[in-house]
Enzyme design. Structure first.
Site: not given
Lengths: 357, 332
Positions: A179, A70, A211-212, A318, A234
């Site tokens: 990410d 992603h 995706e998130e 994150h 990922d």
């Protein structure tokens, strides 16, 4: 092309979930006018903005393999513009505690730089000192006066975190959006290795969107591609202080292959075999909760897709100081290329009947 | 328009039990479409033929409610929720089952109001025993709030404004739109309140090029409310994001441009909690570019939901503009 330079271009582009057009251009430009020109047979975007890079296989009955990484990143969205300040909410799983003091870019009529201010410790009461600030109580300061701010910024404008990619020692890189731009870089590395190579399988490398916020891009792109095998690339948690070794994977020790209900046993077997053939060192990860990556969406498309999950170890997920080791990205690309080379229609036929007795 | 809203909100049709509302809407729209059909799950689809791309509009016709789970020996009915019903809004409410039986909601003795949950509540339908209750209703029967429509002048209040007001907006837009450039599928969906289910299957069946949901959204204009930059009376709301969908940038732009060019008052909306039918539509097949036209509403999921006629009128205009517009730009 140096992979670290490309990674830097990827990670310093903005592409908050739902607004991935800028980072998408960085990838597509690489194939249409950049160093990767000629590596792909076809490149297109679908209705939701997924970027599909296809490299055709040599066999007319070629199995279709989909790799999904992603390209969206977590970010923020404007909820209110009042006086000289911008109020906001999160897009995706932002850790609210690490927002204070961040630099941001508000993507308004034009890009407006801003910072998320914080009340100084001197003037916090005890209650404030002992609790974290809620996102609805934070504000972005752009320096603009109220009228100019209102002219530049509207409710619903997206906001990305501003952070350069920093080279740490020992091939470690730190920044925001690794990410899953690290996964996108691994796709590029895979295609670089396949360049000029004739392989039976039709390869669809997809830089997915959203995706998130719920694996949305992977779901629709998998429907469109209708692959025989789907693999998500990922990130997974890298070893760091405060995390038990059994839940984390060391940086620099290679890609991590997930084992769990979302991973087809024969796909996992073939990934391991491909790693052994190519001499790629890998780690394995039990992954009992399947819902966290694009694999889950792809697996459930149409009448079901045999899937796998290859993860790159990443620390501080994150936050804006996500950290990876470049070698893991390179090795992931090498593993995926070997997986493609090893695929033939017999393997795909075998997937369909492996659960029959 | 107010009469239409009154007719639609007076009907009890919780998720999964949309027969009555479907028949009512069918009679409202049958003269304003070229074809009308009902799909396997009960979605009502009214088609306006055109030569351009396919647009699906979706307004859900179901409403939240309660479902009977048990009847005790004294005839009290225990129940569970159908959709987002909060126990704090229920005590003392009058409810009506879809077969017309009326009851009121009572509460067990509580030492602390924090203990309140649905298990502490029951529906009293006036029965004196299990047997007499069973003559009136059965396990699995559903009820909704029983609250009338009131015209407060510029603003109106009723139960089930979520999303009968969206249905009314779509019906009125169909009536007012003479020429459609696109092929327009006006979908009155089922089971939105329990997970956007009708929208998902209707979109798969229609396979649209563009999806627009019409639904209510919250406001931030009441005392000490959650912060939200949407108010009653400031126009239709064009959604940017909620928990179910991020409006496609080109669809959002299409709606903003149409509103700007035609002087339709609008507000931009970011809803931090909640979702709507576009959440299901945009994930259909290989993806559908989608947006949402929202009607600002106070007290959503309460027995009295309030909307402003300025916003309702603006929403009708915007929906009608989309029906008659050239939408090719948004699809490129």
């Amino acid at each position: 092309m140096k992979l670290d330079q490309f990674l830097e271009r990827l990670c310093t582009s903005s592409g908050v979930s739902g607004r991935e057009h800028l980072v998408s251009s960085v990838v597509s430009d690489l194939f249409t006018s950049g160093e990767a020109r000629g590596w792909a047979t076809e490149i297109r975007s679908d209705a939701l903005g997924n970027l599909v890079i296809r490299k055709a296989g040599s066999s007319p009955s070629a199995p279709k393999v989909m790799f999904a990484a992603h390209m969206d990143e977590i970010g923020l969205i404007v909820t209110e513009v009042k006086d000289q300040f911008v109020r906001f909410d999160s897009v995706g799983g932002i850790d609210v505690r690490v927002l204070l003091g961040q630099e941001v870019v508000v993507h308004g009529r034009r890009d407006v730089p801003g910072i998320i201010g914080a009340k100084p410790p001197h003037i916090q009461d005890e209650n404030e000192r002992n609790s974290s600030v809620k996102i609805e109580d934070m504000a972005i300061d752009t320096g603009l006066p109220a009228d100019e701010l209102a002219a530049q910024v509207s409710v619903g404008d997206f906001i990305s975190i501003k952070r350069d990619l920093t080279a740490l020692r020992n091939s470690h890189w730190s920044g925001k959006a690794l990410d899953d731009r690290a996964g996108v870089a691994a796709l590029i590395e895979c295609l670089r290795r396949l360049e000029g190579y004739s392989h039976a399988a039709d390869v669809y490398c997809v830089a997915t969107v959203q995706e998130e916020v719920g694996l949305r891009g992977a779901l629709v792109s998998a429907f469109g591609i209708d692959p025989d095998v789907g693999i998500a690339i990922d990130v997974t948690h890298g070893s760091m202080p405060g995390l038990d070794d059994s839940e984390a994977y060391e940086l620099g020790k290679g890609p991590v292959l997930a084992i769990g209900p979302q991973v087809h046993p024969r796909v996992l077997e073939r990934l391991k075999a491909a790693a052994d053939e190519a001499g790629v060192r890998y780690q394995t990860e039990p992954s009992p909760n399947p819902r966290g990556t694009d694999t889950y969406a792809i697996q459930m498309v149409r009448d079901g897709v045999p899937t796998g999950l290859v993860s790159i170890p990443l620390k501080y997920m994150h936050t804006s100081v996500e950290t990876v080791c470049l070698k893991d990205i390179q090795e992931t690309g090498r593993l995926l290329a070997q997986f493609v080379i090893s695929l033939d229609s017999d393997f795909v036929e075998g997937l369909k009947c492996c659960f029959k007795s | 328009m107010k009469d239409l809203v009154k007719r639609l909100t007076s009907i009890s049709s919780p998720s999964g039990f949309e027969d009555e509302i479907r028949e009512a809407i069918k009679s409202e729209v049958k003269d304003y479409c070229d074809e009308i059909r009902v799909d396997a799950l009960g979605n009502l689809i009214a088609v306006r033929r055109g030569t351009g791309p396919k647009i699906q509009f979706a307004a859900h016709m179901d409403e939240i409610g309660m479902i009977a789970t048990d009847i005790d020996e004294k005839g009290f009915v225990r129940f569970s929720n159908v959709g987002g019903v909060s126990p704090h809004r229920l005590f003392g409410q009058r409810v009506r089952f879809t077969n017309g039986v009326v009851g009121t909601i009572g509460m067990e003795k509580l030492d602390d109001i924090k203990e309140l949950n649905l298990d502490k509540l029951f529906i009293d339908i006036g029965a004196t025993s299990r047997e007499s209750a069973q003559e009136l209703i059965s396990i699995g029967d559903c009820a909704t709030y029983l609250h009338g429509f009131d015209d407060l002048g510029q603003r109106i209040v009723a139960k089930a404004m979520d999303d009968r007001i969206g249905c009314a907006v779509l019906i009125e837009a169909m009536r007012r739109t003479e020429q459609c450039q696109s092929e327009v599928y006006c979908t009155f969906t089922v089971q939105e309140e329990v997970g956007l289910r009708g929208a998902a299957t209707s979109a798969f069946g229609i396979d649209p090029d563009l999806g627009i949901a019409i639904d209510v959204t919250g406001t931030g204009d009441t005392p000490e409310s959650r912060r939200m930059a949407v108010s009653l009376g400031k126009g239709t709301a064009i959604k940017v994001k909620d928990q179910s969908v991020i409006a496609h940038p080109k669809v959002k732009q299409l709606l903003v441009d149409l509103a700007e060019r035609n002087g339709v008052p609008y507000q931009l909306e970011v809803l931090t909690a909640g979702g709507t039918d576009s959440g299901a539509i945009h994930l259909t097949r290989d993806g559908v570019r989608s947006g949402v036209i929202s009607i600002p509403s106070r007290y959503i999921h309460c027995p009295s939901e309030m909307v402003d006629m300025i916003d309702v009128e603006a929403s009708v205009k915007l929906v009608s503009l989309v029906m008659s517009a050239d939408i090719s730009e948004a699809l490129q």
